[in-house]
Design an enzyme around this catalytic site. Structure first.
Site, PDB file in Angstrom:
ATOM      1  CB  ALA A   1      -1.133   0.048   1.236  1.00  0.00           C
TER       2      ALA A   1
ATOM      3  CE  LYS B   1      -0.659   7.127   0.817  1.00  0.00           C
ATOM      4  NZ  LYS B   1       0.694   6.814   1.525  1.00  0.00           N
TER       5      LYS B   1
ATOM      6  CG  ASN C   1       7.611   6.941   3.084  1.00  0.00           C
ATOM      7  OD1 ASN C   1       6.644   7.398   3.284  1.00  0.00           O
ATOM      8  ND2 ASN C   1       7.657   5.453   3.458  1.00  0.00           N
ATOM      9  CB  SER C   2       8.238  11.796   5.770  1.00  0.00           C
ATOM     10  OG  SER C   2       7.316  12.204   6.864  1.00  0.00           O
TER      11      SER C   2
ATOM     12  CG  LEU D   1      -2.718   9.250   5.111  1.00  0.00           C
ATOM     13  CD1 LEU D   1      -2.791   8.035   4.432  1.00  0.00           C
ATOM     14  CD2 LEU D   1      -3.305   9.260   6.603  1.00  0.00           C
TER      15      LEU D   1
ATOM     16  CB  CYS E   1       0.084   6.047   8.589  1.00  0.00           C
ATOM     17  SG  CYS E   1       1.132   7.512   8.004  1.00  0.00           S
TER      18      CYS E   1
ATOM     19  CB  VAL F   1       6.593  -4.983   8.865  1.00  0.00           C
ATOM     20  CG1 VAL F   1       6.506  -5.868  10.085  1.00  0.00           C
ATOM     21  CG2 VAL F   1       7.874  -4.827   8.128  1.00  0.00           C
ATOM     22  CG  ASN F   2       3.296   0.721   7.532  1.00  0.00           C
ATOM     23  OD1 ASN F   2       4.279   1.430   6.613  1.00  0.00           O
ATOM     24  ND2 ASN F   2       2.032   1.083   7.393  1.00  0.00           N
TER      25      ASN F   2
ATOM     26  CB  CYS G   1       4.798  -6.033   3.541  1.00  0.00           C
ATOM     27  SG  CYS G   1       5.194  -4.327   2.658  1.00  0.00           S
ATOM     28  N   GLY G   2       8.225  -6.038   3.091  1.00  0.00           N
ATOM     29  CA  GLY G   2       9.303  -5.673   3.538  1.00  0.00           C
ATOM     30  C   GLY G   2      10.726  -6.489   2.921  1.00  0.00           C
TER      31      GLY G   2
END
Ligand SMILES: C=Cc1c(C(=O)O)[nH]c(=O)[nH]c1=O
Length: 309
Positions: A20, A44, A68-69, A72, A128, A191-192, A246-247
């Site tokens: 995502a 997204k 990244n930042s 959102l 997030c 993971v995020n 994820c990762g």
């Protein structure tokens, strides 16, 4: 084909999809994903109102991955809901990341009839790391339990949770205990990005991204071992749920590690951002060769079959 697998009753041609946030914010992005070889796709993370996001540069490639930042940035819930209504073809996940519990409950309630009608699947993002002033729900177990209880009380369909990486066995135990209380939580995406890393350029003596004094979520090769540990920790602790990995996935090799660790599907973020959607054809071809070399005929032949010493 050998890579065919099923996820919550949906057959997919291969276990790969985007993470995502990557290549999934605009209609053009989503068309590229829909027409790529990925077995499924995810939108997204969205909020009720459209968001511009943080000032640029807000993404940077780094020696071993990315930072990244984004903040959102998204076209708003209604756009992604409508995309789900009109979408035909590959399995679609809708990532929801409201700015409050009420916002998540509202979006979940509105998405439910579309999920029932179209078969799209909600992935609730509780991780997030980049909205200034908004601590990650995934790191606040009391709040996370409340979010999941409230959302599951309005959303009586299977949904998933996008989790931050945890680094303490007690946290794996506590988080898993929450998920195991909530039957509607059908999968966990681990993971995020690793929150609030800092990438520094020695020549310019400067940070890589503008928001938050350069602090941002890390992705890519930096996070593979952490991602694998989180996939396996929840695979072991939540036997009635699926895990999505994820990762750190750049090739069939890392994807195979995620599936050995217990992942049913594998998301690609940083490597997709850097290589583009043709990465899915490359990884699919590599994965078929890897399975053949190892004598496996299906994903289930090795999913979760990681050996310990
Ligand atoms: C939804 C916001 C996220 C963002 C973001 O939009 O800044 N970046 C991430 O690495 N993970 C997120 O979950």
């Amino acid at each position: 084909g050998a890579l065919t697998t099923t996820f919550l009753g949906h057959q997919v041609s291969n276990p790969f999809l985007n993470a995502a946030g990557v290549l999934c914010r605009t209609p053009e992005d989503l068309l590229q994903l829909a027409s790529s070889v990925s077995g499924s796709m995810i939108t997204k993370s969205c909020t009720v109102e459209p968001r511009e996001g943080n000032p640029e540069p807000r993404y940077a490639a780094a020696p071993y991955g990315s930072i990244n930042s984004m903040g959102l940035p998204n076209l708003g819930f209604e756009f992604y809901k409508q995309f789900a209504v009109e979408h035909r073809g590959k399995l679609l996940f809708i990532s929801v990341s409201g700015m409050s519990m009420d916002e998540n409950v509202k979006m979940a309630k509105d998405l439910l009839p579309v999920a029932k009608e179209t078969g799209c699947i909600m992935e609730l993002n509780l991780s997030c790391p980049n909205v200034p002033g908004k601590p990650q729900v995934g790191y606040d177990f009391t709040t996370m339990r409340e979010y999941l209880q409230r959302v599951s009380s309005v959303y009586d369909a299977p949904f998933g949770v996008k989790l931050p990486p945890y680094f303490d066995i007690a946290h794996f135990d506590q988080a898993a205990a929450i998920f195991n209380e909530i039957p509607q939580v059908a999968f966990l995406t681990c993971v995020n990005s690793l929150g609030n890393g800092l990438v520094i350029d020695v020549d310019t003596e400067t940070v890589a991204i503008k928001p938050k004094d350069g602090f941002g979520g890390l992705g890519g090769r930096y996070i593979l071992p952490t991602a694998l540990a989180n996939v396996n920790a929840f695979y072991r602790r939540c036997p009635t749920k699926l895990v999505v990995g994820c990762g750190g996935v750049y090739s069939a090799n890392e994807a195979f590690q995620h599936i050995l660790a217990g992942a049913s599907l594998v998301q690609v973020g940083t490597a997709l951002h850097e290589e583009g959607p043709q990465i899915f054809q490359r990884v699919v071809d590599e994965f078929a060769l890897l399975m053949r070399a190892k004598g496996y005929n299906t994903i289930d032949d090795f999913k979760g079959k990681l050996k310990t010493l």
